[in-house]
Design a protein around this motif. Structure first.
Motif, mmCIF file in Angstrom:
data_model
loop_
_atom_site.group_PDB
_atom_site.id
_atom_site.type_symbol
_atom_site.label_atom_id
_atom_site.label_comp_id
_atom_site.label_asym_id
_atom_site.label_seq_id
_atom_site.Cartn_x
_atom_site.Cartn_y
_atom_site.Cartn_z
ATOM 1 N N LEU A 658 0.809 -1.213 0.000
ATOM 2 C CA LEU A 658 0.000 0.000 0.000
ATOM 3 C C LEU A 658 0.846 1.269 0.000
ATOM 4 O O LEU A 658 0.346 2.349 -0.292
ATOM 5 C CB LEU A 658 -0.961 0.005 1.197
ATOM 6 C CG LEU A 658 -2.088 -1.027 1.117
ATOM 7 C CD1 LEU A 658 -3.001 -0.924 2.324
ATOM 8 C CD2 LEU A 658 -2.893 -0.854 -0.164
ATOM 9 N N GLY A 659 2.117 1.136 0.329
ATOM 10 C CA GLY A 659 3.020 2.275 0.203
ATOM 11 C C GLY A 659 3.619 2.382 -1.181
ATOM 12 O O GLY A 659 4.532 3.182 -1.410
ATOM 13 N N GLY A 660 3.099 1.590 -2.124
ATOM 14 C CA GLY A 660 3.663 1.538 -3.466
ATOM 15 C C GLY A 660 3.571 2.839 -4.238
ATOM 16 O O GLY A 660 4.290 3.025 -5.218
ATOM 17 N N ASP A 661 2.703 3.747 -3.811
ATOM 18 C CA ASP A 661 2.666 5.061 -4.451
ATOM 19 C C ASP A 661 3.989 5.797 -4.263
ATOM 20 O O ASP A 661 4.357 6.645 -5.079
ATOM 21 C CB ASP A 661 1.545 5.916 -3.851
ATOM 22 C CG ASP A 661 0.182 5.549 -4.398
ATOM 23 O OD1 ASP A 661 0.086 4.557 -5.140
ATOM 24 O OD2 ASP A 661 -0.795 6.250 -4.076
ATOM 25 N N TYR A 662 4.692 5.474 -3.183
ATOM 26 C CA TYR A 662 5.872 6.253 -2.802
ATOM 27 C C TYR A 662 7.178 5.475 -2.895
ATOM 28 O O TYR A 662 8.251 6.066 -2.803
ATOM 29 C CB TYR A 662 5.684 6.786 -1.373
ATOM 30 C CG TYR A 662 4.340 7.447 -1.194
ATOM 31 C CD1 TYR A 662 4.071 8.675 -1.785
ATOM 32 C CD2 TYR A 662 3.319 6.819 -0.488
ATOM 33 C CE1 TYR A 662 2.827 9.274 -1.665
ATOM 34 C CE2 TYR A 662 2.072 7.414 -0.356
ATOM 35 C CZ TYR A 662 1.828 8.640 -0.946
ATOM 36 O OH TYR A 662 0.587 9.222 -0.832
ATOM 37 N N GLY A 663 7.107 4.160 -3.078
ATOM 38 C CA GLY A 663 8.328 3.374 -3.184
ATOM 39 C C GLY A 663 8.020 1.890 -3.280
ATOM 40 O O GLY A 663 6.866 1.464 -3.175
#
Length: 699
Positions: A658-663
């Motif tokens: 879910l942090g894939g937007d940022y890394g």
């Protein structure tokens, strides 16, 4: 090196320093990256996995992959236009073809014959056929311009390029895609298909088994699939014999190389510290609070009867999915290590630019310019979001119809390059399809949503705001919402068609209260939009382009661009991961589904599965995980092997992703998908969908 990488020559000192700089968030590690088809790292894949996709392989994958224009991905999987995607991607269509008597969300849908395939009212499928670099032309048009002038020039040149590309044909879609936040521009030319029909969808209880508690988790036991078919202009199934993915004869195994081709939505991996801090401290918290309020309204509405539950369930499903995804993104951003790393990278690159007079003259201080634009947005964001952005009246279908009709009448009278982007000749067919569709409108839900948005606007802008005073007068939000919905005829597609074709004269003569309301708020909404376009978007795009050009000088084309809801390819391996000190295996089994079922929502299996329990192979692999780098928008993407055969269907990511937007963290980020074996097993033994099974087998 491509044309957009050219710039002022580096001094020897700067070149040496740049060559040694490692920008951690931008350099792709193992399996990381959402790569464009014209810049795929085949050599890197060969080094890691022993297979090098050649241009012919990439072209085949590109042409067999599709985009669902309203937010998902898919793939042709037969010679007759059959598209594989997710249940949740076709959910709007499934609900639109449902009625109170035939709830296909709850009970599923199977077209026994070709004639039974149900037309999706507003689904559009795009097939990418050509990519052209137009960076030089765009940069020439915007050179030396700032603010309003930059925004206007960019809009005009993009509209011109897209109009030339489509040639006026509605069945062609052309998008100028802004890569690297404006560091490069590519023209994507698509075949546009708007005759799309539902073929098969399972019941919601198995498509979303486990509900919100299991969403973005693994292990999973979901059959999140649907099949739709694209038809040609003659009303016949589209001939895709030359470009489709056949189903593999067997499942992938642990460690196997797999690819996924899809349309990841938006990432912010190349954003500046100022942008990420605003996202962390303001944008995401505000959005989450709004979604929580809307969720409460919808839950109350759905509790007031079975039919209310049916008509609002899709909106509630989408909202809850968004809430969990955004909350996961916020949890990533509050980790101090992410911002600290980004701040260090920025400082190092900025120091190198500052140390070289030629670079300093060329780029200035783009980070400071972006930070200033963020400060401006912080002042105007609430008004923009409430009137024009993600917290606006467009939650209501009837208001959205009204706004599009009002704007179409005025914008379509302007020269193409002067219009708002969505009303240009190249883009308008997408809006026109929605306006003219026969998708149902539910007045009781519309009243609830309009009332909520009116209350929200009054609270956010304040009762003394001039627009709020004009809107409310001496009436309550409930009275206004009731009058707007009861008095409007925009739920009738024939009336919308009349107003659209009648143009400005028809809109001026209309007494429809929703049309009048859309006109009332539109001047303020457009003013907020133009302010943001000129003083925020234009500044960020121009200066992010400078940062991208500096990064190109470090890494060349080894950097992948942020996602833009345009076709990308990722690669990875079927692989488990460690969580809380325990190993998570890469597969679940169909037999495990029955072990997890409790008989109570959201762990209740549909009757069809209970009846088929003894026929299903309990050891058949069901859902799987792999290291492919994906985000929202990849839903419906095919998972394929090196022979370009389908081995699975992406439907989710795990909680760590879910942090894939940022890394991307390759040790734990995982794509979640249904295996091809489970798809075959379910179609044959649960649904007895023999016609569909034979087609997928190539018969």
């Amino acid at each position: 090196m491509r044309d957009f990488l050219k710039g002022a020559p580096l001094s020897a000192l700067a070149a040496a320093a740049l060559a040694g700089l490692l920008l951690a968030p931008t350099v792709a590690g193992a399996d990381e990256g959402m790569w464009t088809f014209n810049n795929f790292p085949s050599a890197k894949v060969k080094q890691a996995y022993g297979f090098s996709p050649d241009p012919k392989w990439l072209e085949r994958v590109q042409l067999a992959s599709v985009r669902l224009a309203r937010g998902c991905s898919g793939a042709f999987v037969s010679a007759s236009g059959l598209v594989q995607t997710n249940h949740h991607c076709a959910r709007a269509c499934i609900q639109q073809v449902s009625t109170a008597e035939h709830n296909h969300i709850k009970d599923g849908f199977t077209a026994a014959e070709l004639k039974d395939e149900a037309k999706c009212p507003d689904m559009e499928v795009n097939q990418l056929v050509q990519i052209t670099d137009v960076t030089q032309r765009v940069n020439a048009a915007t050179a030396g311009k700032e603010g309003d002038a930059f925004s206007a020039a960019l809009k005009e040149v993009q509209a011109a390029i897209q109009k030339e590309c489509t040639g006026g044909a509605d069945d062609t879609r052309c998008d100028v895609v802004e890569l690297y936040h404006g560091g490069a521009y590519n023209l994507y030319k698509y075949h546009r298909y708007q005759d799309v029909r539902l073929v098969f969808a399972p019941e919601e209880d198995i498509a979303f088994f486990g509900g919100d508690p299991d969403n973005f988790e693994f292990p999973r036991y979901d059959l999140d699939v649907s099949y739709v078919r694209v038809y040609d202009k003659d009303g016949k199934p589209l001939n895709t014999k030359a470009n489709y993915f056949p189903y593999a004869s067997h499942d992938a195994n642990e460690g196997d190389l797999v690819f996924t081709s899809g349309n990841p939505g938006r990432t912010e991996r190349l954003d500046t510290v100022a942008e990420l801090e605003y996202e962390r401290d303001h944008a995401l918290p505000d959005r989450l609070l709004y979604l929580a309020e809307l969720r409460g309204i919808l839950l109350q509405f759905t509790s007031q009867g079975e039919e209310n539950g049916r008509i609002a369930r899709t909106k509630l499903f989408t909202l809850e999915n968004s809430y969990k995804a955004l909350y996961g993104g916020l949890q990533t951003l509050v980790d101090p290590a992410l911002i600290a790393t980004k701040r260090k990278d920025e400082a190092e690159l900025k120091a190198i630019i500052d140390a070289d007079p030629a670079l300093k003259q060329q780029y200035g201080d783009p980070w400071a310019a972006i930070a200033k634009s963020v400060e401006h947005f912080a002042v105007v964001a609430t008004r923009y979001d409430v009137l024009e952005g993600g917290r606006s009246f467009t939650q209501s279908d009837m208001f959205t119809f009204a706004r599009n009709l009002v704007r179409a009448a005025s914008e379509r009278a302007l020269p193409d390059g002067k219009r708002l982007r969505e009303y240009t000749d190249a883009n308008f067919p997408f809006i026109r399809q929605r306006l003219l569709s026969n998708s149902p409108v539910y007045p009781e839900l519309e009243r609830v949503l309009m009332r909520m948005q009116l209350v929200y606007m009054q609270r956010q802008l304040g009762p003394d705001d001039p627009l709020v005073k004009k809107v409310f007068g001496n009436r309550s939000a409930e009275q206004i919402a009731d009058d707007l919905v009861k008095g409007s005829t925009l739920g009738d597609p024939a009336e919308r068609k009349r107003l659209l074709e009648g143009g400005q004269a028809a809109l001026d003569a209309s007494t429809d209260p929703m049309i009048r309301f859309a006109k009332l708020v539109d001047a303020d909404a457009l003013a907020a939009r133009r302010d943001v376009e000129a003083n925020v978007a234009a500044v960020q795009q121009k200066n992010a382009g400078y940062i991208a050009q500096a990064m190109f000088k470090v890494h060349g084309t080894s950097i992948y661009p942020d996602a833009t809801f345009s076709p990308r390819v990722s690669y990875g391996a079927v692989k488990g991961y460690e969580q809380n000190g325990q190993h998570v295996a890469p597969f679940t089994t169909m037999g495990g589904t029955f072990d997890r079922a409790t008989g109570a929502f959201p762990f209740a299996l549909p009757e069809s599965w209970l009846k088929a329990k003894d026929a299903i192979n309990p050891s058949q692999k069901f859902d799987a995980v792999s290291t492919n780098d994906i985000i929202g928008g990849n839903s419906g993407s095919p998972v394929i092997n090196k022979d370009a055969e389908v081995v699975g269907l992406i439907f989710d990511g795990n909680i760590q992703s879910l942090g894939g937007d940022y890394g991307y963290d390759g040790s734990v980020n995982r794509a979640v998908w249904v295996t091809v074996g489970a798809l075959k097993e379910a179609l044959a033994k649960v649904y007895h969908a023999n016609r569909l099974a034979k087609e997928l087998a190539g018969h």
